[in-house]
Motif scaffolding. Structure first.
Motif, PDB file in Angstrom:
ATOM      1  N   LEU A  55       0.780  -1.464  -0.084  1.00 30.25           N
ATOM      2  CA  LEU A  55       0.031  -0.107  -0.043  1.00 30.25           C
ATOM      3  C   LEU A  55       0.815   1.455  -0.033  1.00 30.25           C
ATOM      4  O   LEU A  55       0.714   2.199  -0.759  1.00 30.25           O
ATOM      5  CB  LEU A  55      -0.844   0.043   1.034  1.00 30.25           C
ATOM      6  N   ARG A  56       1.942   1.009   0.683  1.00 28.99           N
ATOM      7  CA  ARG A  56       3.035   2.324   0.821  1.00 28.99           C
ATOM      8  C   ARG A  56       3.542   2.628  -0.705  1.00 28.99           C
ATOM      9  O   ARG A  56       3.728   3.606  -1.045  1.00 28.99           O
ATOM     10  CB  ARG A  56       3.884   2.392   1.735  1.00 28.99           C
ATOM     11  N   LEU A  57       3.719   1.343  -1.370  1.00 28.97           N
ATOM     12  CA  LEU A  57       4.330   1.579  -2.777  1.00 28.97           C
ATOM     13  C   LEU A  57       3.580   2.076  -3.834  1.00 28.97           C
ATOM     14  O   LEU A  57       3.914   2.537  -4.861  1.00 28.97           O
ATOM     15  CB  LEU A  57       5.258   0.504  -2.918  1.00 28.97           C
ATOM     16  N   CYS A  58       2.200   1.846  -3.417  1.00 30.61           N
ATOM     17  CA  CYS A  58       1.398   2.053  -4.294  1.00 30.61           C
ATOM     18  C   CYS A  58       0.521   3.449  -4.484  1.00 30.61           C
ATOM     19  O   CYS A  58      -0.644   3.667  -4.927  1.00 30.61           O
ATOM     20  CB  CYS A  58       0.125   0.887  -4.515  1.00 30.61           C
ATOM     21  N   THR A  59       1.135   4.387  -3.582  1.00 25.30           N
ATOM     22  CA  THR A  59       0.397   5.673  -3.436  1.00 25.30           C
ATOM     23  C   THR A  59       0.355   6.408  -4.762  1.00 25.30           C
ATOM     24  O   THR A  59      -0.303   7.186  -5.166  1.00 25.30           O
ATOM     25  CB  THR A  59       1.015   6.640  -2.311  1.00 25.30           C
ATOM     26  N   LYS A  60       1.376   6.073  -5.437  1.00 20.56           N
ATOM     27  CA  LYS A  60       1.157   6.593  -7.040  1.00 20.56           C
ATOM     28  C   LYS A  60       1.339   5.316  -7.967  1.00 20.56           C
ATOM     29  O   LYS A  60       1.785   4.486  -7.484  1.00 20.56           O
ATOM     30  CB  LYS A  60       2.799   7.573  -7.127  1.00 20.56           C
ATOM     31  N   PRO A  61       0.724   5.379  -9.202  1.00 12.88           N
ATOM     32  CA  PRO A  61       0.774   4.064  -9.849  1.00 12.88           C
ATOM     33  C   PRO A  61       1.937   3.609 -10.266  1.00 12.88           C
ATOM     34  O   PRO A  61       3.093   4.238 -10.278  1.00 12.88           O
ATOM     35  CB  PRO A  61       0.205   4.491 -11.410  1.00 12.88           C
ATOM     36  N   VAL A  62       1.999   2.132  -9.891  1.00  9.74           N
ATOM     37  CA  VAL A  62       3.065   1.353 -10.124  1.00  9.74           C
ATOM     38  C   VAL A  62       2.659   0.138 -10.890  1.00  9.74           C
ATOM     39  O   VAL A  62       1.592  -0.305 -10.545  1.00  9.74           O
ATOM     40  CB  VAL A  62       3.883   1.022  -8.815  1.00  9.74           C
ATOM     41  N   VAL A  63       3.410  -0.485 -11.818  1.00  8.01           N
ATOM     42  CA  VAL A  63       3.292  -1.719 -12.500  1.00  8.01           C
ATOM     43  C   VAL A  63       3.830  -2.901 -11.403  1.00  8.01           C
ATOM     44  O   VAL A  63       4.359  -2.765 -10.694  1.00  8.01           O
ATOM     45  CB  VAL A  63       3.773  -1.823 -13.942  1.00  8.01           C
ATOM     46  N   VAL A  64       2.958  -4.160 -11.789  1.00  3.57           N
ATOM     47  CA  VAL A  64       3.321  -5.110 -10.941  1.00  3.57           C
ATOM     48  C   VAL A  64       4.798  -5.815 -10.899  1.00  3.57           C
ATOM     49  O   VAL A  64       5.257  -6.044  -9.706  1.00  3.57           O
ATOM     50  CB  VAL A  64       2.186  -6.348 -11.476  1.00  3.57           C
ATOM     51  N   ALA A  65       5.311  -5.616 -12.024  1.00  5.91           N
ATOM     52  CA  ALA A  65       6.603  -6.019 -12.291  1.00  5.91           C
ATOM     53  C   ALA A  65       7.531  -4.966 -11.428  1.00  5.91           C
ATOM     54  O   ALA A  65       8.359  -5.609 -10.547  1.00  5.91           O
ATOM     55  CB  ALA A  65       7.123  -6.046 -13.703  1.00  5.91           C
ATOM     56  N   GLU A  66       7.324  -3.862 -11.131  1.00  4.08           N
ATOM     57  CA  GLU A  66       8.195  -2.913 -10.383  1.00  4.08           C
ATOM     58  C   GLU A  66       7.717  -3.222  -9.050  1.00  4.08           C
ATOM     59  O   GLU A  66       8.807  -3.306  -8.206  1.00  4.08           O
ATOM     60  CB  GLU A  66       7.971  -1.578 -10.797  1.00  4.08           C
ATOM     61  N   LEU A  67       6.864  -3.263  -8.714  1.00  6.05           N
ATOM     62  CA  LEU A  67       6.333  -3.655  -7.336  1.00  6.05           C
ATOM     63  C   LEU A  67       6.870  -4.998  -6.819  1.00  6.05           C
ATOM     64  O   LEU A  67       7.531  -4.936  -5.618  1.00  6.05           O
ATOM     65  CB  LEU A  67       4.734  -3.774  -7.254  1.00  6.05           C
ATOM     66  N   ALA A  68       7.057  -6.061  -7.651  1.00  2.23           N
ATOM     67  CA  ALA A  68       7.583  -7.246  -7.186  1.00  2.23           C
ATOM     68  C   ALA A  68       9.357  -7.011  -7.063  1.00  2.23           C
ATOM     69  O   ALA A  68       9.771  -7.478  -5.964  1.00  2.23           O
ATOM     70  CB  ALA A  68       7.577  -8.364  -8.237  1.00  2.23           C
ATOM     71  N   ALA A  69       9.830  -6.062  -7.936  1.00  2.00           N
ATOM     72  CA  ALA A  69      11.181  -5.909  -8.080  1.00  2.00           C
ATOM     73  C   ALA A  69      11.408  -4.933  -6.617  1.00  2.00           C
ATOM     74  O   ALA A  69      12.390  -5.385  -5.905  1.00  2.00           O
ATOM     75  CB  ALA A  69      11.554  -5.261  -8.893  1.00  2.00           C
ATOM     76  N   GLN A  70      10.561  -4.059  -6.242  1.00  2.00           N
ATOM     77  CA  GLN A  70      10.927  -3.499  -5.041  1.00  2.00           C
ATOM     78  C   GLN A  70      10.560  -4.119  -3.654  1.00  2.00           C
ATOM     79  O   GLN A  70      11.278  -3.803  -2.762  1.00  2.00           O
ATOM     80  CB  GLN A  70       9.968  -1.907  -5.112  1.00  2.00           C
ATOM     81  N   LEU A  71       9.810  -5.137  -3.690  1.00  2.00           N
ATOM     82  CA  LEU A  71       9.624  -5.950  -2.566  1.00  2.00           C
ATOM     83  C   LEU A  71      10.371  -7.032  -2.437  1.00  2.00           C
ATOM     84  O   LEU A  71      10.484  -7.734  -1.669  1.00  2.00           O
ATOM     85  CB  LEU A  71       8.163  -6.679  -2.716  1.00  2.00           C
ATOM     86  N   ASP A  72      10.978  -7.285  -3.753  1.00  2.47           N
ATOM     87  CA  ASP A  72      12.253  -8.453  -3.715  1.00  2.47           C
ATOM     88  C   ASP A  72      11.381  -9.764  -3.403  1.00  2.47           C
ATOM     89  O   ASP A  72      11.662 -10.654  -2.715  1.00  2.47           O
ATOM     90  CB  ASP A  72      13.214  -8.258  -2.834  1.00  2.47           C
ATOM     91  N   LEU A  73      10.198  -9.917  -4.130  1.00  2.00           N
ATOM     92  CA  LEU A  73       9.302 -11.064  -3.800  1.00  2.00           C
ATOM     93  C   LEU A  73       9.092 -11.548  -5.219  1.00  2.00           C
ATOM     94  O   LEU A  73       8.899 -10.742  -6.172  1.00  2.00           O
ATOM     95  CB  LEU A  73       7.921 -10.697  -3.060  1.00  2.00           C
ATOM     96  N   PRO A  74       8.792 -12.822  -5.529  1.00  2.00           N
ATOM     97  CA  PRO A  74       8.253 -13.317  -6.923  1.00  2.00           C
ATOM     98  C   PRO A  74       6.961 -12.564  -7.266  1.00  2.00           C
ATOM     99  O   PRO A  74       6.028 -12.397  -6.469  1.00  2.00           O
ATOM    100  CB  PRO A  74       7.962 -14.867  -6.491  1.00  2.00           C
ATOM    101  N   VAL A  75       6.895 -12.572  -8.416  1.00  2.00           N
ATOM    102  CA  VAL A  75       5.634 -12.023  -9.057  1.00  2.00           C
ATOM    103  C   VAL A  75       4.516 -12.744  -8.666  1.00  2.00           C
ATOM    104  O   VAL A  75       3.380 -12.010  -8.324  1.00  2.00           O
ATOM    105  CB  VAL A  75       5.766 -11.620 -10.573  1.00  2.00           C
ATOM    106  N   SER A  76       4.448 -14.069  -8.417  1.00  2.00           N
ATOM    107  CA  SER A  76       3.250 -14.715  -8.320  1.00  2.00           C
ATOM    108  C   SER A  76       2.919 -14.516  -6.789  1.00  2.00           C
ATOM    109  O   SER A  76       1.440 -14.605  -6.574  1.00  2.00           O
ATOM    110  CB  SER A  76       3.567 -16.334  -8.466  1.00  2.00           C
ATOM    111  N   VAL A  77       3.814 -14.468  -5.746  1.00  2.00           N
ATOM    112  CA  VAL A  77       3.417 -14.051  -4.553  1.00  2.00           C
ATOM    113  C   VAL A  77       2.694 -12.519  -4.364  1.00  2.00           C
ATOM    114  O   VAL A  77       1.730 -12.223  -3.583  1.00  2.00           O
ATOM    115  CB  VAL A  77       4.579 -14.043  -3.638  1.00  2.00           C
ATOM    116  N   VAL A  78       3.212 -11.688  -5.042  1.00  2.00           N
ATOM    117  CA  VAL A  78       2.863 -10.189  -5.114  1.00  2.00           C
ATOM    118  C   VAL A  78       1.248 -10.224  -5.670  1.00  2.00           C
ATOM    119  O   VAL A  78       0.355  -9.668  -5.217  1.00  2.00           O
ATOM    120  CB  VAL A  78       3.798  -9.346  -5.754  1.00  2.00           C
ATOM    121  N   CYS A  79       1.132 -11.074  -6.724  1.00  2.00           N
ATOM    122  CA  CYS A  79      -0.297 -11.230  -7.234  1.00  2.00           C
ATOM    123  C   CYS A  79      -1.191 -11.603  -6.293  1.00  2.00           C
ATOM    124  O   CYS A  79      -2.370 -11.130  -6.321  1.00  2.00           O
ATOM    125  CB  CYS A  79      -0.245 -11.931  -8.503  1.00  2.00           C
ATOM    126  N   ILE A  80      -0.950 -12.549  -5.676  1.00  9.07           N
ATOM    127  CA  ILE A  80      -1.662 -13.182  -4.456  1.00  9.07           C
ATOM    128  C   ILE A  80      -2.221 -11.893  -3.527  1.00  9.07           C
ATOM    129  O   ILE A  80      -3.370 -11.818  -3.033  1.00  9.07           O
ATOM    130  CB  ILE A  80      -1.171 -14.525  -3.970  1.00  9.07           C
TER     131      ILE A  80
END
Length: 118
Positions: A55-80
């Motif tokens: 939620l903190r990272l998404c205060t401005k629009p961010v794409v899923v791939a960038e979000l996963a990279a910033q969180l250092d988590l697999p995309v599948s986990v971030v999508c869940i």
């Protein structure tokens, strides 16, 4: 992986998703843009720590791939986790804008013609 705490222990991805291995929805691709809902819904429960990070990272629009990279988590986990937040009304997902096939074909034709001239 960025799931460590101060003691250096790792949080396994399946613990972040409650053991789930697949998202409950298909709203998210690598280039889906995600933004927090502000203000959050009245009935919104306090988010788990990883959900709060999203939620903190998404205060401005961010794409899923960038979000996963910033969180250092697999995309599948971030999508869940994004599915959890979407279903709770905490985020909005914006599908990538569709480009017309005509434009794509015109561009490909121009590239082909340019390569033919080389």
């Amino acid at each position: 992986m960025n799931g460590g705490d101060a003691g250096g222990r790792l949080v396994r991805p399946f613990t972040l998703t409650g053991g789930r291995t697949r998202p409950s929805r298909t709203d998210f691709t690598l280039i889906t843009s995600v933004t927090t809902v502000d203000p959050p819904p009245d009935r919104a429960a306090r988010p788990q720590p990883e959900h709060a990070r999203i939620l903190r990272l998404c205060t401005k629009p961010v794409v899923v791939a960038e979000l996963a990279a910033q969180l250092d988590l697999p995309v599948s986990v971030v999508c869940i986790m994004l599915c959890d937040l979407l279903e709770a009304g905490r985020i909005v997902a914006h599908a990538p804008r569709q480009i017309s096939r005509t434009s794509d074909m015109d561009l490909l034709q121009k590239v082909r013609d340019g390569l033919g001239r080389l």
